[in-house]
Motif scaffolding. Sequence first.
Motif, mmCIF file in Angstrom:
data_model
loop_
_atom_site.group_PDB
_atom_site.id
_atom_site.type_symbol
_atom_site.label_atom_id
_atom_site.label_comp_id
_atom_site.label_asym_id
_atom_site.label_seq_id
_atom_site.Cartn_x
_atom_site.Cartn_y
_atom_site.Cartn_z
ATOM 1 N N MET A 1 0.818 -1.195 0.000
ATOM 2 C CA MET A 1 0.000 0.000 0.000
ATOM 3 C C MET A 1 0.859 1.255 0.000
ATOM 4 N N GLY A 2 2.001 1.198 0.679
ATOM 5 C CA GLY A 2 2.886 2.356 0.741
ATOM 6 C C GLY A 2 3.409 2.764 -0.624
ATOM 7 N N ILE A 3 3.688 1.770 -1.474
ATOM 8 C CA ILE A 3 4.190 2.070 -2.810
ATOM 9 C C ILE A 3 3.121 2.773 -3.630
ATOM 10 N N ILE A 4 1.880 2.320 -3.521
ATOM 11 C CA ILE A 4 0.787 2.943 -4.277
ATOM 12 C C ILE A 4 0.581 4.382 -3.822
ATOM 13 N N LEU A 5 0.551 4.596 -2.517
ATOM 14 C CA LEU A 5 0.371 5.961 -1.999
ATOM 15 C C LEU A 5 1.531 6.861 -2.398
ATOM 16 N N THR A 6 2.747 6.336 -2.361
ATOM 17 C CA THR A 6 3.911 7.120 -2.760
ATOM 18 C C THR A 6 3.861 7.436 -4.246
ATOM 19 N N PHE A 7 3.399 6.493 -5.053
ATOM 20 C CA PHE A 7 3.265 6.717 -6.486
ATOM 21 C C PHE A 7 2.283 7.865 -6.745
ATOM 22 N N VAL A 8 1.150 7.859 -6.057
ATOM 23 C CA VAL A 8 0.155 8.934 -6.194
ATOM 24 C C VAL A 8 0.743 10.247 -5.678
ATOM 25 N N PHE A 9 1.434 10.202 -4.549
ATOM 26 C CA PHE A 9 2.078 11.382 -3.967
ATOM 27 C C PHE A 9 3.111 11.954 -4.938
ATOM 28 N N ASN A 10 3.892 11.093 -5.571
ATOM 29 C CA ASN A 10 4.889 11.519 -6.546
ATOM 30 C C ASN A 10 4.221 12.234 -7.721
ATOM 31 N N SER A 11 3.133 11.685 -8.215
ATOM 32 C CA SER A 11 2.413 12.309 -9.329
ATOM 33 C C SER A 11 1.886 13.684 -8.939
ATOM 34 N N GLU A 119 14.650 6.606 -12.261
ATOM 35 C CA GLU A 119 13.601 5.675 -12.687
ATOM 36 C C GLU A 119 14.030 4.223 -12.466
ATOM 37 N N PHE A 120 15.314 3.925 -12.692
ATOM 38 C CA PHE A 120 15.786 2.563 -12.466
ATOM 39 C C PHE A 120 15.719 2.211 -10.982
ATOM 40 N N ARG A 121 16.225 3.100 -10.142
ATOM 41 C CA ARG A 121 16.209 2.823 -8.698
ATOM 42 C C ARG A 121 14.779 2.720 -8.176
ATOM 43 N N ALA A 122 13.885 3.568 -8.677
ATOM 44 C CA ALA A 122 12.485 3.511 -8.256
ATOM 45 C C ALA A 122 11.851 2.197 -8.712
ATOM 46 N N ALA A 123 12.115 1.781 -9.945
ATOM 47 C CA ALA A 123 11.569 0.511 -10.443
ATOM 48 C C ALA A 123 12.113 -0.666 -9.649
ATOM 49 N N GLU A 124 13.377 -0.595 -9.300
ATOM 50 C CA GLU A 124 13.997 -1.652 -8.498
ATOM 51 C C GLU A 124 13.332 -1.735 -7.125
ATOM 52 N N ALA A 125 13.110 -0.589 -6.495
ATOM 53 C CA ALA A 125 12.460 -0.571 -5.180
ATOM 54 C C ALA A 125 11.036 -1.113 -5.272
ATOM 55 N N PHE A 129 9.369 -4.527 -3.579
ATOM 56 C CA PHE A 129 8.423 -4.060 -2.561
ATOM 57 C C PHE A 129 9.129 -3.399 -1.384
ATOM 58 N N LEU A 130 10.103 -2.564 -1.707
ATOM 59 C CA LEU A 130 10.847 -1.822 -0.691
ATOM 60 C C LEU A 130 10.194 -0.451 -0.505
ATOM 61 N N ASP A 131 9.094 -0.446 0.241
ATOM 62 C CA ASP A 131 8.313 0.779 0.418
ATOM 63 C C ASP A 131 9.167 1.936 0.924
#
Length: 155
Positions: A1-11, A119-125, A129-131
């Motif tokens: 869930m943290g990754i999804i929220l961070t993705f929305v926060f990033n946008s 983008e690579f480091r973010a995709a890797e995380a 699932f390294l929230d």
Amino acid sequence: MGIILTFVFNSALNLVLGLAVAAVLGPEEYGRFAIAFMLSIVLSTALFDWLRLAATRFFAEAGRPSGAIKTSIEGGYGVIGASLLLLLPATHFAGMVVDAAGVSLLLVAVTAIANARFEFRAAEARAFFLDGVYIRLVLAKHLLHASRYPIARVA
């Protein structure tokens, strides 16, 4: 869930940052900024995305990479980035255009390389699932951007 929220926060932060930069720079300079950033995204996609996508697919199938594989990936980014930076003086000496619309292609190239690394480091995380890592990457990116274009200058 943290990754999804961070993705929305990033946008959302990308939108706010874009509006802040537009307010600080004004229409003409923001146009140059937008052209330069668009060129860097196209360059990043053309040169680096295959490596990011291949690596994250490999991570999904094989799990965490060994030291040799990580070294190969880092080497791939290094070779492509160095080639890009070495190509710029060659185009200058060959008499080709090195600036477009007042935008330094060196800055475009450096931005493309930096964006590809992020983008690579973010995709890797996300792949592992390294929230916490993903959240810190997004926050660091936006703090660096905000330090260049403080919101206080907008008002």
